[in-house]
Design a protein around this motif. Structure first.
Motif, PDB file in Angstrom:
ATOM      1  N   ARG A 131      65.898  18.250  28.794  1.00 46.27           N
ATOM      2  CA  ARG A 131      64.956  18.273  29.915  1.00 46.27           C
ATOM      3  C   ARG A 131      63.626  18.897  29.501  1.00 46.27           C
ATOM      4  NH1 ARG A 131      66.005  16.792  35.454  1.00 46.27           N
ATOM      5  NH2 ARG A 131      64.123  18.028  35.642  1.00 46.27           N
ATOM      6  N   MET A 132      63.689  19.993  28.739  1.00 46.12           N
ATOM      7  CA  MET A 132      62.460  20.654  28.289  1.00 46.12           C
ATOM      8  C   MET A 132      61.665  19.736  27.367  1.00 46.12           C
ATOM      9  SD  MET A 132      62.091  23.522  29.740  1.00 46.12           S
ATOM     10  CE  MET A 132      60.876  24.339  28.745  1.00 46.12           C
ATOM     11  N   ALA A 133      62.353  19.004  26.464  1.00 43.59           N
ATOM     12  CA  ALA A 133      61.667  18.068  25.581  1.00 43.59           C
ATOM     13  C   ALA A 133      61.003  16.966  26.404  1.00 43.59           C
ATOM     14  CB  ALA A 133      62.638  17.473  24.567  1.00 43.59           C
ATOM     15  N   GLY A 134      61.703  16.493  27.422  1.00 39.53           N
ATOM     16  CA  GLY A 134      61.126  15.467  28.297  1.00 39.53           C
ATOM     17  C   GLY A 134      59.917  15.989  29.045  1.00 39.53           C
ATOM     18  N   GLY A 140      52.414  16.783  27.660  1.00 39.86           N
ATOM     19  CA  GLY A 140      51.521  16.400  26.565  1.00 39.86           C
ATOM     20  C   GLY A 140      50.761  15.115  26.873  1.00 39.86           C
ATOM     21  N   SER A 141      51.466  14.115  27.387  1.00 35.66           N
ATOM     22  CA  SER A 141      50.776  12.853  27.703  1.00 35.66           C
ATOM     23  C   SER A 141      49.788  13.045  28.851  1.00 35.66           C
ATOM     24  CB  SER A 141      51.787  11.755  28.026  1.00 35.66           C
ATOM     25  OG  SER A 141      52.467  12.051  29.225  1.00 35.66           O
ATOM     26  N   LYS A 144      46.730  14.786  27.485  1.00 37.42           N
ATOM     27  CA  LYS A 144      45.931  13.833  26.727  1.00 37.42           C
ATOM     28  C   LYS A 144      45.142  12.927  27.670  1.00 37.42           C
ATOM     29  CE  LYS A 144      46.385  10.326  23.162  1.00 37.42           C
ATOM     30  NZ  LYS A 144      47.312   9.559  22.325  1.00 37.42           N
ATOM     31  N   ASP A 145      45.802  12.452  28.745  1.00 36.69           N
ATOM     32  CA  ASP A 145      45.122  11.589  29.719  1.00 36.69           C
ATOM     33  C   ASP A 145      43.985  12.344  30.406  1.00 36.69           C
ATOM     34  OD1 ASP A 145      46.864   9.555  29.103  1.00 36.69           O
ATOM     35  OD2 ASP A 145      48.159   9.883  30.872  1.00 36.69           O
ATOM     36  N   VAL A 146      44.237  13.595  30.799  1.00 39.85           N
ATOM     37  CA  VAL A 146      43.206  14.393  31.471  1.00 39.85           C
ATOM     38  C   VAL A 146      42.048  14.654  30.508  1.00 39.85           C
ATOM     39  CG1 VAL A 146      42.711  16.658  32.485  1.00 39.85           C
ATOM     40  CG2 VAL A 146      44.769  15.423  33.161  1.00 39.85           C
ATOM     41  N   GLY A 147      42.368  14.983  29.264  1.00 42.25           N
ATOM     42  CA  GLY A 147      41.322  15.208  28.256  1.00 42.25           C
ATOM     43  C   GLY A 147      40.461  13.965  28.053  1.00 42.25           C
ATOM     44  N   GLN A 148      41.069  12.800  27.992  1.00 39.84           N
ATOM     45  CA  GLN A 148      40.321  11.552  27.828  1.00 39.84           C
ATOM     46  C   GLN A 148      39.439  11.285  29.051  1.00 39.84           C
ATOM     47  OE1 GLN A 148      43.189   8.530  26.968  1.00 39.84           O
ATOM     48  NE2 GLN A 148      43.285   9.021  24.776  1.00 39.84           N
TER      49      GLN A 148
END
Length: 161
Positions: A131-134, A140-141, A144-148
């Motif tokens: 669950r933590m990895a998910g 992370g995704s 990345k989307d917010v940063g873009q």
């Protein structure tokens, strides 16, 4: 098609056990078996002896109560508190035993629960890791989307100025 009235019919007659006067009886016509006779022959003396002993015991109990009753009345100031003390002591022992049994069963239940929990803990840890990895992948995704999107808006602001 043949006429029903002309065909021969068979009639079966079953004899009934009858008593004098033609009344049906519920008892069999033959006598009691040897086992039944033996049971009665042994049962009557044994039952009679036990009934006599029960009567003698009852008579002895009544006579003993009649003799002891005046003593109970005379010594009641001593007997009643003694009986109460003995009763309370017995109740204390019984309560102690019941509480001890309850404690032992509770400890047994807790130990069984903990041993079952130890078996389930590795599975739960593996599930939590997945669950933590998910969640980490999702965060992370999203990051990345917010940063873009921030980079895109910053680029639009630079172009418009």
């Amino acid at each position: 098609m043949a006429d029903v009235r002309t065909q021969p019919h068979q009639l079966q007659v079953h004899p009934q056990r009858q008593h004098e006067g033609g009344v049906k009886t519920l008892l069999p016509q033959r006598g009691p078996s040897a086992t039944q006779v033996l049971a009665v022959v042994t049962g009557i003396p044994v039952g009679g002896t036990l009934m006599i002993l029960a009567g003698l015991t009852l008579a002895g109990s009544v006579i003993g109560l009649m003799v002891a009753f005046p003593l109970f009345v005379i010594f009641s100031p001593i007997i009643v508190p003694a009986a109460i003390a003995v009763g309370l002591a017995v109740m204390g022992f019984l309560a102690s035993g019941a509480i001890g049994l309850t404690g032992l069963s509770s400890m047994s239940w807790v130990l069984n629960y903990l041993s079952r929990a130890k078996e389930a803990v590795p599975e739960q840890i593996d599930y939590a890791k997945r669950r933590m990895a998910g969640v980490a992948g999702y965060v992370g995704s999203k990051t990345k989307d917010v940063g873009q999107s921030i980079e895109t808006k910053a680029h639009e602001v630079q172009i418009s100025t």
